[in-house]
Design a protein around this motif. Structure first.
Motif, PDB file in Angstrom:
ATOM      1  N   ALA A  67     -23.124  78.407  38.116  1.00  0.00           N
ATOM      2  CA  ALA A  67     -22.204  77.379  38.602  1.00  0.00           C
ATOM      3  C   ALA A  67     -22.803  76.213  38.817  1.00  0.00           C
ATOM      4  CB  ALA A  67     -21.362  78.122  39.661  1.00  0.00           C
ATOM      5  N   ASP A  68     -22.436  75.277  38.795  1.00  0.00           N
ATOM      6  CA  ASP A  68     -22.535  73.751  39.006  1.00  0.00           C
ATOM      7  C   ASP A  68     -21.744  73.153  39.921  1.00  0.00           C
ATOM      8  OD1 ASP A  68     -23.571  71.271  39.170  1.00  0.00           O
ATOM      9  OD2 ASP A  68     -22.967  70.704  37.005  1.00  0.00           O
ATOM     10  N   LEU A  69     -22.243  72.771  41.270  1.00  0.00           N
ATOM     11  CA  LEU A  69     -21.197  72.389  42.218  1.00  0.00           C
ATOM     12  C   LEU A  69     -21.032  70.827  42.278  1.00  0.00           C
ATOM     13  CD1 LEU A  69     -22.389  73.987  45.275  1.00  0.00           C
ATOM     14  CD2 LEU A  69     -20.383  74.617  44.222  1.00  0.00           C
ATOM     15  N   GLN A  70     -21.921  70.131  41.615  1.00  0.00           N
ATOM     16  CA  GLN A  70     -21.780  68.863  41.369  1.00  0.00           C
ATOM     17  C   GLN A  70     -20.916  68.380  40.368  1.00  0.00           C
ATOM     18  OE1 GLN A  70     -25.409  66.509  40.448  1.00  0.00           O
ATOM     19  NE2 GLN A  70     -26.815  67.767  42.125  1.00  0.00           N
ATOM     20  N   GLU A  71     -20.694  69.193  39.187  1.00  0.00           N
ATOM     21  CA  GLU A  71     -19.760  68.821  38.114  1.00  0.00           C
ATOM     22  C   GLU A  71     -18.454  69.752  38.221  1.00  0.00           C
ATOM     23  OE1 GLU A  71     -19.821  65.961  36.084  1.00  0.00           O
ATOM     24  OE2 GLU A  71     -21.583  65.497  36.868  1.00  0.00           O
ATOM     25  N   ASN A  72     -18.487  70.659  38.997  1.00  0.00           N
ATOM     26  CA  ASN A  72     -17.533  71.361  39.472  1.00  0.00           C
ATOM     27  C   ASN A  72     -17.173  72.395  38.192  1.00  0.00           C
ATOM     28  OD1 ASN A  72     -16.911  70.400  42.232  1.00  0.00           O
ATOM     29  ND2 ASN A  72     -15.901  68.703  41.025  1.00  0.00           N
ATOM     30  N   ASN A  73     -18.289  72.845  37.550  1.00  0.00           N
ATOM     31  CA  ASN A  73     -18.244  73.375  36.448  1.00  0.00           C
ATOM     32  C   ASN A  73     -19.003  74.738  36.259  1.00  0.00           C
ATOM     33  OD1 ASN A  73     -20.570  72.801  35.064  1.00  0.00           O
ATOM     34  ND2 ASN A  73     -19.368  72.905  33.009  1.00  0.00           N
ATOM     35  N   GLY A 104     -15.775  75.970  49.433  1.00  0.00           N
ATOM     36  CA  GLY A 104     -14.813  75.025  49.585  1.00  0.00           C
ATOM     37  C   GLY A 104     -14.169  73.991  48.364  1.00  0.00           C
ATOM     38  N   LYS A 105     -14.668  74.446  47.343  1.00  0.00           N
ATOM     39  CA  LYS A 105     -14.500  74.060  46.040  1.00  0.00           C
ATOM     40  C   LYS A 105     -12.977  74.363  45.786  1.00  0.00           C
ATOM     41  CE  LYS A 105     -17.993  71.709  44.619  1.00  0.00           C
ATOM     42  NZ  LYS A 105     -17.878  70.297  44.374  1.00  0.00           N
ATOM     43  N   THR A 106     -11.902  73.732  45.106  1.00  0.00           N
ATOM     44  CA  THR A 106     -10.606  74.177  44.856  1.00  0.00           C
ATOM     45  C   THR A 106     -10.258  74.317  43.274  1.00  0.00           C
ATOM     46  OG1 THR A 106      -9.863  71.967  44.926  1.00  0.00           O
ATOM     47  CG2 THR A 106      -9.707  73.210  46.848  1.00  0.00           C
ATOM     48  N   ASP A 107     -11.299  73.757  42.637  1.00  0.00           N
ATOM     49  CA  ASP A 107     -11.134  74.027  41.088  1.00  0.00           C
ATOM     50  C   ASP A 107     -12.434  73.762  40.274  1.00  0.00           C
ATOM     51  OD1 ASP A 107     -11.454  71.015  40.096  1.00  0.00           O
ATOM     52  OD2 ASP A 107      -9.991  70.739  41.642  1.00  0.00           O
ATOM     53  N   VAL A 108     -12.342  74.476  39.079  1.00  0.00           N
ATOM     54  CA  VAL A 108     -13.546  74.575  38.287  1.00  0.00           C
ATOM     55  C   VAL A 108     -13.127  74.508  36.759  1.00  0.00           C
ATOM     56  CG1 VAL A 108     -13.479  77.241  38.268  1.00  0.00           C
ATOM     57  CG2 VAL A 108     -15.640  76.098  37.964  1.00  0.00           C
TER      58      VAL A 108
END
Length: 154
Positions: A67-73, A104-108
């Protein structure tokens, strides 16, 4: 084939060689040039941009997810063809998305080739289509709430 013991764990830098073997063994969503995804890319996505996990069977990597937290993907989710259909992709996805949304991310989002097993897998897993990513991939998205509703659906 009966699998006796699968270990799901966080990926380590020392796993990259085997991760690359899995990535380059797939029959769908293949890389036009294996050099497009370097060992350094894997290390960066696993340690600085996000996190990765592997499924290990008899000390060999059978599948991995990053998973990539920077690009939310979702940068990668691949299972070696020999181990397809054993629930490895589903479990890697569960571990990865549980962690991803716990940050804490809300979308991917993710992209995958159309008319593939991966496209069917993501559709069954509750991902929502949202157009195209680039010119050749279907774009899927998911919110934390959608994941919480679909995470245990088989």
């Amino acid at each position: 084939m009966k699998i006796k013991h699968m270990i799901f764990r966080e990926a380590k830098i020392t796993d990259i060689r085997q991760i690359q073997i899995v990535r380059n063994s797939v029959k769908e969503n293949t890389l036009s040039d294996p050099a497009l995804v370097s060992d350094a890319d894997c290390e960066e996505f696993m340690t600085r941009r996000g996190k990765g996990w592997v499924c290990e069977i008899d000390r060999a990597i059978a599948g991995f997810a990053i998973a990539d937290l920077q690009e939310n993907n979702i940068w990668a989710l691949f299972v070696h063809p020999y181990y397809e259909g054993k629930g490895i992709g589903r479990e890697l996805q569960r571990i990865m998305l549980d962690w991803y949304f716990s940050t804490g991310k809300t979308d991917v989002w993710l992209g995958t080739a159309p008319a593939t097993k991966a496209e069917k897998f993501y559709t069954r897993s509750g991902w929502r289509r949202n157009g195209l990513h680039g010119r050749k991939e279907v774009k899927f998205e998911m919110t934390k709430e959608e994941w919480e509703k679909s995470r245990d659906v088989k």
